[in-house]
Each structure stands twice: as C-alpha cells, then as structure tokens.
Design a protein around this motif. Structure first.
Motif, PDB file in Angstrom:
ATOM      1  N   HIS A  33      62.809  26.407  49.534  1.00  0.00           N
ATOM      2  CA  HIS A  33      62.558  25.049  50.062  1.00  0.00           C
ATOM      3  C   HIS A  33      62.355  24.076  48.903  1.00  0.00           C
TER       4      HIS A  33
ATOM      5  N   HIS B 194      76.828  27.213  52.918  1.00  0.00           N
ATOM      6  CA  HIS B 194      76.543  27.357  51.487  1.00  0.00           C
ATOM      7  C   HIS B 194      77.843  27.483  50.693  1.00  0.00           C
TER       8      HIS B 194
ATOM      9  N   GLY C 141      71.770  23.026  50.651  1.00  0.00           N
ATOM     10  CA  GLY C 141      71.147  23.539  51.876  1.00  0.00           C
ATOM     11  C   GLY C 141      70.250  24.743  51.667  1.00  0.00           C
ATOM     12  N   PHE C 142      69.669  24.871  50.477  1.00  0.00           N
ATOM     13  CA  PHE C 142      68.835  26.041  50.175  1.00  0.00           C
ATOM     14  C   PHE C 142      67.689  26.222  51.170  1.00  0.00           C
ATOM     15  N   ALA C 143      67.122  25.134  51.673  1.00  0.00           N
ATOM     16  CA  ALA C 143      66.010  25.247  52.621  1.00  0.00           C
ATOM     17  C   ALA C 143      66.447  25.929  53.913  1.00  0.00           C
TER      18      ALA C 143
ATOM     19  N   ASP D 239      65.553  23.313  47.120  1.00  0.00           N
ATOM     20  CA  ASP D 239      66.404  22.423  47.904  1.00  0.00           C
ATOM     21  C   ASP D 239      66.208  20.969  47.464  1.00  0.00           C
TER      22      ASP D 239
END
Length: 195
Positions: free
Chosen positions: A143, A165, A153-155, A146
């Motif tokens: 998070h 991803h 879009g890591f969160a 991100d």
C-alpha cells in the motif's frame, strides 16, 4: 518453559513481480491462545488485521524481516526465502528451541532444530500466525509503495502478475520495486523497455 519455545515460520510474497519478500517467525504463548488462526490466504483482510493485533499482543516472541528486491534478484527467490527464514528466527527476542517451517525445505544454518511441514500454514497455529504477520506486513508495505510508484496498482494486486499489473508494466515499464529476475520484467528489459 524451554520445551514450549517452538517457532512457526512462514513467508509472504514469493510469487509477485514486485516488492520485497516478508518472512515471519512467531512463538505463541500457550497460556494466551488465539482463536481463528489459519493460512493467511484463507482469511479476509479485515480478519488478518484483527489477528495480527492479537498475535503481536499475545505471542511470547515474534519477528518479521524483509528481503528486498535487489537481494531476490541477486540470489533468486528460493535462496532469498531460505535466508529470510534464518534471519526471522535469529531476530526473535527469545531464542526458539525448535522451528516449524512451512514448506518442504529447511534453510541451512538455522539457530535451532527445525522441521518442514508442507501446508503447515493451515495445520500448525504458530505457522499460521507467522503467515498472518508476513502477509499483513507485506500488504501494508505494498500500500505504501503504491503511493511512491503510482500507476502500477500495488495497493490492489500487491505486486502479483494480474492483467492490470501486466498492463501497467507494459505501459510504464518497471519501477525500482520490480524484480528484474522474474520473467515478465526480464522480458520487458530484454526488449529495451526501461523505467
């Protein structure tokens, strides 16, 4: 009490294309049981967070270590996992007498005796607890990443190779948190796409 000092060890983040690996070791207190421990992947995010608070509050000892992307790329994800497990055990403020490790391999040079248990995160409460600490720690970090690396879009996907991803990777190229030794990232770099 010495006979009770059994640590569970597990990791989160072996498969993602981005972000560190988190490895946890936990020695549970038999006098302060925690209800509902299970493989972290079987629990909701809210349930993992609630259990995380109970584990850090009730365990006799716990430790979480991160193996960063550059080390994963340098020594490979398997070796990084083995190294992280040893570090997590060594980082416990109370030394474990024995370790129960999720998986089918034991790291070399552990600070105590150990046994590998396939599917241990669903079978052994101490491994379940380690699974939860590792997953929550890594999810929180993803998070934060991100915000540092917007657009990937890591969160949402936590660095796993979801269609969103992979599309972001194609559009933006890899960021410093991407594992260059993992095929989709390596292929992109081989094709000359730089960040």
């Amino acid at each position: 009490m010495g006979d009770l000092l059994v640590a569970g060890v597990d990791e989160a983040g072996r498969g993602p294309l981005a972000g560190p690996l988190a490895v946890a070791a936990v020695i549970l207190d038999p006098d302060r049981p925690i209800e509902g421990l299970d493989d972290s992947k079987k629990l909701t995010e809210a349930r993992r967070e609630a259990l995380y608070a109970q584990i850090v509050g009730r365990a006799l000892a716990w430790s979480v270590v991160l193996v960063e992307v550059d080390e994963i790329d340098r020594i490979n994800i398997f070796q990084a996992t083995m190294a992280g497990m040893g570090r997590a055990l060594a980082g416990l403020p109370v030394a474990a007498r024995h370790a129960l490790i999720d998986g089918n391999q034991l790291p070399k040079n552990l600070p105590c005796t150990a046994r590998a248990i396939v599917g241990g995160d669903a079978l052994e409460p101490a491994i379940s607890a380690a699974s939860i600490l590792a997953k929550v720690t890594r999810d929180r970090l993803m998070h934060a990443l991100d915000g540092q690396h917007p657009g990937y879009g890591f969160a949402r996907h936590k660095g796993y190779s979801t269609p969103a991803h992979l599309a972001a990777l194609e559009r933006l190229g890899p960021c410093p948190q991407h594992r260059r030794s993992f095929a989709p990232v390596r292929l992109m770099l081989d094709q000359g796409v730089l960040f």
